[in-house]
Design a protein around this motif. Structure first.
Motif, PDB file in Angstrom:
ATOM      1  N   LYS A 137       0.821  -1.210   0.000  1.00 51.34           N
ATOM      2  CA  LYS A 137       0.000   0.000   0.000  1.00 51.34           C
ATOM      3  C   LYS A 137       0.854   1.259   0.000  1.00 51.34           C
ATOM      4  O   LYS A 137       0.497   2.260  -0.620  1.00 51.34           O
ATOM      5  N   THR A 138       1.976   1.197   0.688  1.00 53.74           N
ATOM      6  CA  THR A 138       2.891   2.340   0.665  1.00 53.74           C
ATOM      7  C   THR A 138       3.491   2.501  -0.721  1.00 53.74           C
ATOM      8  O   THR A 138       3.624   3.619  -1.229  1.00 53.74           O
ATOM      9  N   ALA A 139       3.837   1.385  -1.353  1.00 54.83           N
ATOM     10  CA  ALA A 139       4.374   1.438  -2.718  1.00 54.83           C
ATOM     11  C   ALA A 139       3.354   2.039  -3.668  1.00 54.83           C
ATOM     12  O   ALA A 139       3.690   2.875  -4.522  1.00 54.83           O
ATOM     13  N   GLU A 140       2.100   1.638  -3.519  1.00 53.78           N
ATOM     14  CA  GLU A 140       1.043   2.177  -4.380  1.00 53.78           C
ATOM     15  C   GLU A 140       0.890   3.682  -4.175  1.00 53.78           C
ATOM     16  O   GLU A 140       0.743   4.448  -5.135  1.00 53.78           O
ATOM     17  N   ALA A 141       0.933   4.111  -2.929  1.00 53.86           N
ATOM     18  CA  ALA A 141       0.808   5.541  -2.631  1.00 53.86           C
ATOM     19  C   ALA A 141       1.994   6.324  -3.183  1.00 53.86           C
ATOM     20  O   ALA A 141       1.836   7.438  -3.697  1.00 53.86           O
ATOM     21  N   LEU A 142       3.179   5.737  -3.086  1.00 53.14           N
ATOM     22  CA  LEU A 142       4.377   6.399  -3.612  1.00 53.14           C
ATOM     23  C   LEU A 142       4.298   6.514  -5.132  1.00 53.14           C
ATOM     24  O   LEU A 142       4.624   7.557  -5.705  1.00 53.14           O
ATOM     25  N   HIS A 143       3.857   5.453  -5.790  1.00 50.80           N
ATOM     26  CA  HIS A 143       3.702   5.485  -7.243  1.00 50.80           C
ATOM     27  C   HIS A 143       2.703   6.561  -7.653  1.00 50.80           C
ATOM     28  O   HIS A 143       2.906   7.283  -8.634  1.00 50.80           O
ATOM     29  N   ARG A 144       1.616   6.673  -6.883  1.00 51.13           N
ATOM     30  CA  ARG A 144       0.595   7.679  -7.179  1.00 51.13           C
ATOM     31  C   ARG A 144       1.175   9.079  -7.015  1.00 51.13           C
ATOM     32  O   ARG A 144       0.891   9.985  -7.821  1.00 51.13           O
ATOM     33  N   PHE A 145       1.980   9.272  -5.976  1.00 52.15           N
ATOM     34  CA  PHE A 145       2.622  10.573  -5.749  1.00 52.15           C
ATOM     35  C   PHE A 145       3.454  10.981  -6.970  1.00 52.15           C
ATOM     36  O   PHE A 145       3.332  12.092  -7.494  1.00 52.15           O
ATOM     37  N   TYR A 146       4.302  10.066  -7.438  1.00 48.55           N
ATOM     38  CA  TYR A 146       5.174  10.403  -8.561  1.00 48.55           C
ATOM     39  C   TYR A 146       4.393  10.541  -9.862  1.00 48.55           C
ATOM     40  O   TYR A 146       4.748  11.359 -10.719  1.00 48.55           O
ATOM     41  N   GLU A 147       3.322   9.787  -9.998  1.00 45.56           N
ATOM     42  CA  GLU A 147       2.499   9.921 -11.197  1.00 45.56           C
ATOM     43  C   GLU A 147       1.917  11.326 -11.285  1.00 45.56           C
ATOM     44  O   GLU A 147       1.906  11.952 -12.354  1.00 45.56           O
ATOM     45  N   ILE A 148       1.449  11.842 -10.157  1.00 49.86           N
ATOM     46  CA  ILE A 148       0.893  13.194 -10.116  1.00 49.86           C
ATOM     47  C   ILE A 148       1.959  14.222 -10.471  1.00 49.86           C
ATOM     48  O   ILE A 148       1.735  15.143 -11.262  1.00 49.86           O
ATOM     49  N   ARG A 149       3.161  14.056  -9.911  1.00 49.10           N
ATOM     50  CA  ARG A 149       4.213  15.042 -10.155  1.00 49.10           C
ATOM     51  C   ARG A 149       4.736  14.974 -11.590  1.00 49.10           C
ATOM     52  O   ARG A 149       5.024  16.004 -12.207  1.00 49.10           O
ATOM     53  N   VAL A 150       4.846  13.777 -12.149  1.00 52.28           N
ATOM     54  CA  VAL A 150       5.293  13.655 -13.538  1.00 52.28           C
ATOM     55  C   VAL A 150       4.266  14.293 -14.473  1.00 52.28           C
ATOM     56  O   VAL A 150       4.627  15.022 -15.409  1.00 52.28           O
ATOM     57  N   LYS A 151       2.988  14.053 -14.211  1.00 57.24           N
ATOM     58  CA  LYS A 151       1.935  14.645 -15.037  1.00 57.24           C
ATOM     59  C   LYS A 151       1.958  16.168 -14.955  1.00 57.24           C
ATOM     60  O   LYS A 151       1.629  16.855 -15.923  1.00 57.24           O
ATOM     61  N   GLU A 152       2.334  16.700 -13.802  1.00 58.56           N
ATOM     62  CA  GLU A 152       2.410  18.152 -13.643  1.00 58.56           C
ATOM     63  C   GLU A 152       3.477  18.758 -14.553  1.00 58.56           C
ATOM     64  O   GLU A 152       3.279  19.831 -15.134  1.00 58.56           O
TER      65      GLU A 152
END
Length: 209
Positions: free
Chosen positions: A123-138
């Motif tokens: 779950k932490t890995a999933e949250a971390l992936h989501r964090f970076y996905e948001i920042r890359v999209k930005e």
């Protein structure tokens, strides 16, 4: 993939719920930075945040749920991209933002703790992936603008270029004692920009007939 943020929750509107979330996420971030994921305990976080233990358990449920919310909050509050009018200028801005975040004693330690936890907590890995996905999209639109200006090939993978900027900085953070200075950030940006112009990040399927 910049991640510099205000203190958790401070950008949000007022009200008791917002104040509770701010206090709890601040306490969780501080504990992560100081002691690591293994020492996170919801009851301890509640005491540190001066919030009722029942409230913390009811809202977040588990340590991984709390860390996921912390990462969501950080992603939402990360500073927006800057646009300089050139690919190199934009990538340098991104790299310097990442560097400032990782070189910050609290933020750098926090990311180390979360990355370590993500290796064994799904779950932490999933949250971390989501964090970076948001920042890359930005930041990806900066590369698209470079494509539109003709600076890089048309089929360039915009997300891969942004990832290539921050990758050397995370590598240095996690594997080296070398300083994370602005020169390192600029080198990472220059390398990614040079590679992008040379077509290194063109999607492989683009060349297929």
């Amino acid at each position: 993939m910049g991640a510099e943020v205000a203190e958790p929750g401070t950008v949000r509107p007022g009200g008791r719920t917002a104040r509770v979330r701010t206090a709890v996420l601040q306490a969780a971030g501080d504990t992560l930075a100081e002691r690591g994921f293994a020492h996170l305990d919801l009851a301890d976080i509640a005491r540190r945040a001066e919030v009722g233990k029942t409230t913390v358990y009811r809202r977040w449920g588990t340590v991984t749920g709390l860390v996921a919310d912390l990462l969501t909050d950080m992603a939402e509050q990360s500073l927006p991209r800057t646009e300089s009018g050139s690919l190199l200028g934009d990538l340098k801005a991104n790299a310097r933002l990442v560097r400032r975040t990782l070189a910050d004693p609290r933020q750098g330690a926090l990311f180390k703790a979360v990355i370590a936890a993500a290796t064994c907590e799904a779950k932490t890995a999933e949250a971390l992936h989501r964090f970076y996905e948001i920042r890359v999209k930005e930041w990806a639109p900066c590369v698209q603008q470079a494509i539109d200006r003709g600076e890089v090939p048309k089929e360039t993978d915009t997300h891969e270029v942004i990832r290539a900027v921050s990758a050397p900085l995370y590598y240095r953070l996690l594997t080296s004692r070398d300083p994370l200075d602005e020169a390192a950030a600029d080198r990472a940006a220059e390398a990614a920009a040079t590679a992008a112009r040379a077509g290194v990040y063109v999607r492989s399927e683009a060349g297929l007939g």
